[in-house]
Write a protein that holds these residues in place. Structure first.
Motif, mmCIF file in Angstrom:
data_model
loop_
_atom_site.group_PDB
_atom_site.id
_atom_site.type_symbol
_atom_site.label_atom_id
_atom_site.label_comp_id
_atom_site.label_asym_id
_atom_site.label_seq_id
_atom_site.Cartn_x
_atom_site.Cartn_y
_atom_site.Cartn_z
ATOM 1 N N PRO A 227 0.814 -1.226 0.000
ATOM 2 C CA PRO A 227 0.000 0.000 0.000
ATOM 3 C C PRO A 227 0.841 1.267 0.000
ATOM 4 N N PHE A 228 1.936 1.251 0.772
ATOM 5 C CA PHE A 228 2.814 2.421 0.802
ATOM 6 C C PHE A 228 3.496 2.620 -0.542
ATOM 7 N N CYS A 229 3.971 1.539 -1.150
ATOM 8 C CA CYS A 229 4.640 1.642 -2.447
ATOM 9 C C CYS A 229 3.707 2.256 -3.485
ATOM 10 N N LEU A 230 2.473 1.780 -3.536
ATOM 11 C CA LEU A 230 1.510 2.327 -4.493
ATOM 12 C C LEU A 230 1.166 3.777 -4.176
ATOM 13 N N CYS A 231 1.128 4.101 -2.890
ATOM 14 C CA CYS A 231 0.869 5.487 -2.491
ATOM 15 C C CYS A 231 1.978 6.411 -2.989
ATOM 16 N N VAL A 232 3.237 5.975 -2.865
ATOM 17 C CA VAL A 232 4.372 6.774 -3.351
ATOM 18 C C VAL A 232 4.337 6.875 -4.872
ATOM 19 N N VAL A 233 3.997 5.761 -5.539
ATOM 20 C CA VAL A 233 3.897 5.773 -7.003
ATOM 21 C C VAL A 233 2.859 6.796 -7.459
ATOM 22 N N VAL A 234 1.696 6.781 -6.816
ATOM 23 C CA VAL A 234 0.627 7.719 -7.173
ATOM 24 C C VAL A 234 1.070 9.157 -6.934
ATOM 25 N N THR A 235 1.702 9.400 -5.790
ATOM 26 C CA THR A 235 2.142 10.759 -5.467
ATOM 27 C C THR A 235 3.194 11.250 -6.452
#
Length: 413
Positions: A227-235
């Motif tokens: 979830p954190f990895c995808l959050c950073v990708v989106v940001t």
């Protein structure tokens, strides 16, 4: 004597937190200034883009190497070294103004940003363990302040850089701010306490570090961190592509779109201490699970912009950016605490490795997410699909990861 010791601890912790934000500052100060300077010297847009993004690639490579080098006893030394290196690279980047040949400027710029990536990787890997070692009573608040000051740096860097650039030209912002970082790091070096008790266990930590890392990195680790990895990708994608979207959809350029970027960075900064307060009171599980569940609906708010004319406007975009910024803050902080909690359950051979291993893996994933978000989604997907259609892909990826992560998390709790 006790008052003096406490005051020294508070000042040292404050310097660690403030200087942690300098890595974000050193990255965000470049985009408003360097492209103008480079275009005047006849440097291509491709070379400019590589220069601005090379530090992330360098940091990602260095982040994979650091776990085999960092030990509980040398975290503070490496942290100070990373800060010195970052300040020196910022200072020398301003000296590019003295070079006339554009090819040499490009080469020196690449080298400088490469070493800046090394500095970023070191500071990211050591920041949280160092500050928690100095003051272990409020880990949630301290880690949240690290993230908050990174947000403050992201907000202030372009403004401060442009003001100094307008006052004294290209060299001024880099040389002056690099010197300030160098001086603050020197003060930190004089004040930060040694760790003799940790140094005595150096040999044990060194021998067990690889085994502990193997225990930590597995299926559960990848589920917890996804979830954190995808959050950073989106940001990273949002920051990279938002200006282009604003220009194409609403005809907003650099001079009048800055307040929209504030809608993303300011909530992140303000929300971090609040989430840190609740993390210290044991609510990290609730925050972590809530962040996982809320991410797909937030991304869906971007998807519907093309389907509902009522959503195709600036006020609506600002609202979802504000929500996204606060959500990113909660996901970042709770994911780090989730990894630390998971490390405590892995039965490490040396307990001192729990925080460094968790934080180093966290830093690797953060840098990997930034690289994927800016290059793969911000570059390839943005060119071929566009801003809103790329959110279809991100929405699908995020939705797919929610069930397994929730299942493992609920099973553990």
């Amino acid at each position: 004597m006790e008052i003096f010791h406490r005051l020294r601890t508070y000042i040292t912790v404050g310097l660690v937190i403030i200087l942690f934000g300098t890595e974000t500052f050193n990255t965000e100060i470049l985009p408003p200034i360097f492209p103008l300077f480079a275009e005047e010297r006849g440097i291509s847009l491709t070379a400019i883009g590589i220069t601005l993004g090379l530090n992330y690639f360098s940091a990602l490579i260095c982040a994979f190497v650091l776990p085999s080098i960092l030990r509980p006893s040398n975290l503070k030394s490496f942290y100070v070294f990373g800060l010195y290196l970052g300040g020196f690279m910022l200072f020398t980047f301003g000296l590019l103004n003295l070079v006339e040949n554009k090819n040499i400027i490009v080469i020196l710029g690449y080298i400088n940003r490469g070493f800046n990536g090394l500095s970023m990787a070191i500071v990211y890997a050591c920041g949280a363990p160092v500050v928690i070692t100095l003051y272990s009573k409020r880990p949630g608040m301290l880690v949240s302040l690290l993230q908050a000051f990174s947000g403050v740096a992201a907000i202030l860097a372009p403004a401060i850089g442009c003001i100094l650039y307008d006052l004294s030209g290209y060299m001024c912002p880099f040389v002056s701010l690099g010197t300030i970082q160098f001086l603050l790091t020197t003060i930190l070096l004089l004040m930060i306490p040694t760790t003799k008790d940790i140094q005595q266990t150096e040999n044990d930590a060194r021998s067990s570090s690889k085994e502990d890392m193997n225990k930590f990195v597995g299926i559960r680790f990848f589920c917890y961190i996804s979830p954190f990895c995808l959050c950073v990708v989106v940001t990273a994608f949002r920051v990279t592509a938002l200006a282009i979207f604003l220009k194409e959809r609403f005809d907003l350029n650099e001079s009048n779109n800055f307040y929209i970027f504030f809608a993303l960075s300011v909530p992140y900064t303000l929300a971090a201490p609040l989430f840190g307060y609740f993390l210290d009171r044991g609510y990290f599980k609730v925050i972590y699970l809530s962040s996982i569940v809320l991410h797909p609906p937030i991304l869906f708010c971007y998807v519907i912009i093309d389907f509902f004319p009522q959503c195709n406007n600036i006020p609506y975009l600002i609202v979802i950016l504000v929500i996204s910024g606060a959500h990113c803050s909660s996901t970042t902080l709770s994911s780090l605490f989730q990894l630390i909690n998971f490390a405590e359950k892995c039965d490490f051979n040396n307990k001192l490795n729990e925080m460094p291993v968790a934080n180093q893996c966290f830093s690797i994933v953060r840098l990997l997410g930034k690289f994927i978000g800016s290059i793969v989604f911000g570059g390839f997907c943005m060119d071929y699909f566009g801003f809103i259609p790329t959110f279809y892909i991100l929405f699908f990826l995020t939705s797919v990861t929610v069930p397994p992560v929730l299942y493992l998390s609920m099973y553990d709790y």
